[in-house]
Scaffold this motif. Structure first.
Motif, PDB file in Angstrom:
ATOM      1  N   TRP A  51       0.829  -1.214   0.000  1.00 37.95           N
ATOM      2  CA  TRP A  51       0.000   0.000   0.000  1.00 37.95           C
ATOM      3  C   TRP A  51       0.857   1.256   0.000  1.00 37.95           C
ATOM      4  CZ3 TRP A  51      -4.306  -0.358  -2.063  1.00 37.95           C
ATOM      5  CH2 TRP A  51      -5.173  -1.426  -1.828  1.00 37.95           C
ATOM      6  N   VAL A  52       1.982   1.225   0.672  1.00 32.88           N
ATOM      7  CA  VAL A  52       2.910   2.359   0.595  1.00 32.88           C
ATOM      8  C   VAL A  52       3.310   2.586  -0.856  1.00 32.88           C
ATOM      9  CG1 VAL A  52       5.262   3.120   1.130  1.00 32.88           C
ATOM     10  CG2 VAL A  52       3.815   2.221   2.947  1.00 32.88           C
ATOM     11  N   GLY A  53       3.713   1.509  -1.539  1.00 34.52           N
ATOM     12  CA  GLY A  53       4.147   1.634  -2.927  1.00 34.52           C
ATOM     13  C   GLY A  53       3.047   2.058  -3.870  1.00 34.52           C
ATOM     14  N   ALA A  54       1.841   1.572  -3.624  1.00 32.71           N
ATOM     15  CA  ALA A  54       0.726   1.882  -4.519  1.00 32.71           C
ATOM     16  C   ALA A  54       0.228   3.308  -4.348  1.00 32.71           C
ATOM     17  CB  ALA A  54      -0.423   0.905  -4.275  1.00 32.71           C
ATOM     18  N   LEU A  55       0.295   3.838  -3.124  1.00 33.38           N
ATOM     19  CA  LEU A  55      -0.354   5.110  -2.830  1.00 33.38           C
ATOM     20  C   LEU A  55       0.602   6.295  -2.709  1.00 33.38           C
ATOM     21  CD1 LEU A  55      -2.925   3.709  -0.258  1.00 33.38           C
ATOM     22  CD2 LEU A  55      -3.382   4.400  -2.624  1.00 33.38           C
ATOM     23  N   ILE A  56       1.819   6.067  -2.245  1.00 33.00           N
ATOM     24  CA  ILE A  56       2.778   7.174  -2.138  1.00 33.00           C
ATOM     25  C   ILE A  56       3.495   7.384  -3.465  1.00 33.00           C
ATOM     26  CG2 ILE A  56       4.793   8.044  -0.903  1.00 33.00           C
ATOM     27  CD1 ILE A  56       3.879   6.549   1.552  1.00 33.00           C
ATOM     28  N   ARG A  57       3.803   6.316  -4.154  1.00 36.68           N
ATOM     29  CA  ARG A  57       4.275   6.328  -5.533  1.00 36.68           C
ATOM     30  C   ARG A  57       5.730   6.734  -5.705  1.00 36.68           C
ATOM     31  NH1 ARG A  57      -0.397   7.203  -9.778  1.00 36.68           N
ATOM     32  NH2 ARG A  57      -2.025   6.046  -8.690  1.00 36.68           N
ATOM     33  N   ASP A  58       6.126   7.917  -5.224  1.00 45.12           N
ATOM     34  CA  ASP A  58       7.489   8.375  -5.453  1.00 45.12           C
ATOM     35  C   ASP A  58       8.386   7.870  -4.333  1.00 45.12           C
ATOM     36  OD1 ASP A  58       9.839   9.636  -6.055  1.00 45.12           O
ATOM     37  OD2 ASP A  58       9.091  11.686  -5.812  1.00 45.12           O
ATOM     38  N   THR A  59       9.337   6.987  -4.647  1.00 43.70           N
ATOM     39  CA  THR A  59      10.200   6.412  -3.622  1.00 43.70           C
ATOM     40  C   THR A  59      11.108   7.447  -2.968  1.00 43.70           C
ATOM     41  OG1 THR A  59      11.844   5.793  -5.295  1.00 43.70           O
ATOM     42  CG2 THR A  59      10.204   4.125  -4.690  1.00 43.70           C
ATOM     43  N   LYS A  60      11.257   8.603  -3.599  1.00 43.10           N
ATOM     44  CA  LYS A  60      12.110   9.654  -3.032  1.00 43.10           C
ATOM     45  C   LYS A  60      11.336  10.606  -2.118  1.00 43.10           C
ATOM     46  CE  LYS A  60      15.539   9.717  -6.761  1.00 43.10           C
ATOM     47  NZ  LYS A  60      15.057   8.528  -7.442  1.00 43.10           N
ATOM     48  N   GLN A  61      10.049  10.370  -1.933  1.00 44.75           N
ATOM     49  CA  GLN A  61       9.226  11.229  -1.085  1.00 44.75           C
ATOM     50  C   GLN A  61       9.778  11.277   0.344  1.00 44.75           C
ATOM     51  OE1 GLN A  61       6.187  13.116  -1.365  1.00 44.75           O
ATOM     52  NE2 GLN A  61       6.728  13.585   0.759  1.00 44.75           N
ATOM     53  N   PRO A  62      10.054  12.475   0.894  1.00 44.49           N
ATOM     54  CA  PRO A  62      10.463  12.551   2.300  1.00 44.49           C
ATOM     55  C   PRO A  62       9.317  12.085   3.208  1.00 44.49           C
ATOM     56  CG  PRO A  62      10.918  14.619   1.146  1.00 44.49           C
ATOM     57  CD  PRO A  62      10.054  13.800   0.248  1.00 44.49           C
ATOM     58  N   ILE A  63       9.648  11.293   4.225  1.00 43.66           N
ATOM     59  CA  ILE A  63       8.635  10.705   5.103  1.00 43.66           C
ATOM     60  C   ILE A  63       9.020  10.941   6.562  1.00 43.66           C
ATOM     61  CG2 ILE A  63       7.580   8.536   5.876  1.00 43.66           C
ATOM     62  CD1 ILE A  63       7.883   7.498   3.014  1.00 43.66           C
ATOM     63  N   LEU A  64       8.044  11.342   7.361  1.00 38.94           N
ATOM     64  CA  LEU A  64       8.166  11.402   8.814  1.00 38.94           C
ATOM     65  C   LEU A  64       7.200  10.394   9.406  1.00 38.94           C
ATOM     66  CD1 LEU A  64       8.312  15.267   9.286  1.00 38.94           C
ATOM     67  CD2 LEU A  64      10.145  13.673   9.891  1.00 38.94           C
ATOM     68  N   LEU A  65       7.617   9.706  10.455  1.00 36.80           N
ATOM     69  CA  LEU A  65       6.858   8.555  10.951  1.00 36.80           C
ATOM     70  C   LEU A  65       6.206   8.796  12.307  1.00 36.80           C
ATOM     71  CD1 LEU A  65       9.374   5.686  10.092  1.00 36.80           C
ATOM     72  CD2 LEU A  65       7.249   6.230   8.876  1.00 36.80           C
ATOM     73  N   ILE A  66       4.990   8.249  12.441  1.00 39.11           N
ATOM     74  CA  ILE A  66       4.330   8.051  13.720  1.00 39.11           C
ATOM     75  C   ILE A  66       4.189   6.539  13.874  1.00 39.11           C
ATOM     76  CG2 ILE A  66       2.338   8.586  15.176  1.00 39.11           C
ATOM     77  CD1 ILE A  66       3.704  11.073  14.176  1.00 39.11           C
ATOM     78  N   THR A  67       4.870   5.952  14.835  1.00 40.94           N
ATOM     79  CA  THR A  67       4.878   4.494  14.959  1.00 40.94           C
ATOM     80  C   THR A  67       4.455   4.056  16.350  1.00 40.94           C
ATOM     81  OG1 THR A  67       7.126   4.193  15.817  1.00 40.94           O
ATOM     82  CG2 THR A  67       6.911   4.515  13.441  1.00 40.94           C
ATOM     83  N   PRO A  68       4.023   2.812  16.486  1.00 40.38           N
ATOM     84  CA  PRO A  68       3.879   2.247  17.835  1.00 40.38           C
ATOM     85  C   PRO A  68       5.245   2.237  18.516  1.00 40.38           C
ATOM     86  CG  PRO A  68       2.815   0.846  16.199  1.00 40.38           C
ATOM     87  CD  PRO A  68       3.625   1.845  15.445  1.00 40.38           C
TER      88      PRO A  68
END
Length: 469
Positions: A305-322
């Motif tokens: 789902w990350v690959g299908a919906l975010i699409r650009d692998t170079k997109q900067p990402i900040l995380l909220i995780t358990p």
């Protein structure tokens, strides 16, 4: 001889490890390579070869990192042109790993360089064949992944190659060979893969539609191409990383595994246009989340789902995780080529609230509440068309999560609507995407169709209800 399958995550990818007489080989390694090194060390073996069946599209292989750490040679089949040192095997070339013989069999079709590896044990008996994405259990590899990179390699051209590869290279082999494919159910690399992970070649000749003995070339191509959905957008980007090389996972982890205070987190988000990705459980996200963040829960089919919906692998990402899942999240993102994680929110959402920042919620109701309110309202079904066609709420609109970006104009914006999927995971992903784009009129239905079925809501059923989740 020891041969082991190693699986990871929901992309259902299998890597293979073969050990014989103090030597070992790895087939299609996953990006985190230390487990292979540990396994060989435990066996008292040296990894001599890393065999790649093709340039993978759905994940970033660990071949380069593993080669650099062990000195093992990377092997590809004919026509491969990687941007790093590798052995380009000829069709039929044999390699020795201890007493085991591994024979490269060029089987173009899924991709042009696709190669299977026939494994003969120490006694000289042909044991099995590692088929990559050429032959699955119940299916064969899709032939439409190369055209993004090479215009002339259309799906029809590769389907023709695959027909010849299966009939001339695979089907003549012994019926008692064990087939070791790279994927099982859940992968986007085929249409109808079985949940079984191995089978004999003889049985596949009986039950796999693509191996029918009386199948004409025209019938094969028609059946192979029928029902193919567009591949995820990130696939070509992963192929290029596997061809050209990539940054080591250790370097990615050093840069990405940064605990950020709320103020730092907000500043970086604003300065970099980073996507805030929340990977907690959907129930937690519905109750409270950072405004504008996107939910894709780590417990579900996260990487696809990350690959299908975010699409650009170079997109900067900040995380909220358990809590405690930061490294796992960074690793699973990197498996599919998303290496630009900038850090995670230290202390989770509590840190955000203590700092005085706002949170948002998603309106969500139980299936029983939905049953009492839905009748005069719009209902949007976020499942796949096949699931929708099998069974759906009467008059519901099908807008699959896979295509929410393309079908955004079909989403109601002026009036409230109910949104559901199969079990509650995908509908929250879709709700988060819609919210981030200014839609605030959706009401999520908890438990999805699994819960709706237990109410008196009338359903339209065409075939046996799908069991997809």
């Amino acid at each position: 001889m020891k041969i082991e399958q190693i699986y990871t995550g929901c992309i259902a990818h299998a890597a293979y490890y073969i050990e014989s007489n103090g030597e070992a080989a790895i087939f299609d390694p996953l990006r985190e390579v230390q487990p292979y090194i540990d396994k060989a060390t435990k066996d008292g073996s040296k990894i001599n070869y890393i065999f790649e069946t093709h340039f993978h599209a759905d994940f970033v292989s660990g071949h380069i990192d593993l080669s650099q750490k062990t000195g093992a040679k990377i092997v590809y089949g004919p026509t491969a042109k990687p941007n790093f040192d590798a052995i380009i095997a000829t069709d039929g070339q044999e390699f020795k790993v201890g007493g085991v013989t591994i024979k490269a069999i060029h089987t173009p079709g899924h991709t042009l360089e696709s190669t299977c590896y026939l494994v003969t044990d120490e006694s000289g008996k042909q044991h099995g064949i590692i088929t990559g994405d050429t032959l699955f259990i119940g299916d064969v590899g899709r032939p439409d992944l190369a055209q993004e990179l090479v215009e002339d390699l259309t799906q029809e051209v590769l389907a023709n190659h695959l027909y010849d590869s299966l009939r001339n290279k695979i089907m003549p082999l012994s019926d008692d060979l064990i087939v070791y494919p790279n994927h099982g159910a859940g992968s986007a690399c085929g249409k109808n893969m079985s949940k079984e992970t191995t089978d004999t070649l003889g049985n596949q000749k009986k039950v796999n539609y693509a191996l029918r003995a009386d199948m004409t070339r025209e019938e094969f191509i028609a059946e192979l191409l029928d029902g193919l959905t567009p591949p995820p957008a990130y696939f070509p980007q992963n192929v290029m990383m596997n061809i050209q090389g990539y940054e080591s996972l250790e370097n990615i982890m050093n840069k990405a595994n940064k605990a950020l205070l709320a103020e730092e987190f907000e500043t970086i988000a604003n300065q970099t246009d980073a996507l805030v990705l929340d990977v907690r459980h959907e129930n937690d996200f519905v109750k409270e989340h950072i405004p504008g963040s996107i939910f894709i829960g780590l417990h579900g089919q996260f990487a696809p789902w990350v690959g299908a919906l975010i699409r650009d692998t170079k997109q900067p990402i900040l995380l909220i995780t358990p809590d405690g899942m930061e490294k796992e999240t960074i690793t699973r993102l990197s498996r599919v080529g998303f290496d630009n994680t900038l850090g995670y929110l230290k202390g989770g959402l509590n840190t955000w609230k203590i700092a005085g920042f706002e949170t948002d919620t998603i309106d969500s109701i139980s299936p029983e509440e939905f049953a009492s309110k839905y009748e005069k309202s719009i209902v949007v079904d976020a499942r796949k068309p096949s699931e929708y066609n099998a069974e759906h709420v009467e008059k519901a609109i099908n807008i699959p999560l896979d295509y929410v970006n393309e079908q955004l104009a079909e989403v109601p914006k002026e009036e409230p609507f109910f949104l559901h999927c199969a079990g509650g995971y995908r509908s929250v992903i879709m709700s988060s995407i819609l919210k981030s784009r200014g839609y605030h009129n959706m009401i999520n239905v908890e438990k999805g169709m699994a819960g709706i079925r237990n109410t008196n809501v009338p359903l339209t059923t065409f075939v046996c209800p799908s069991t997809l989740k």
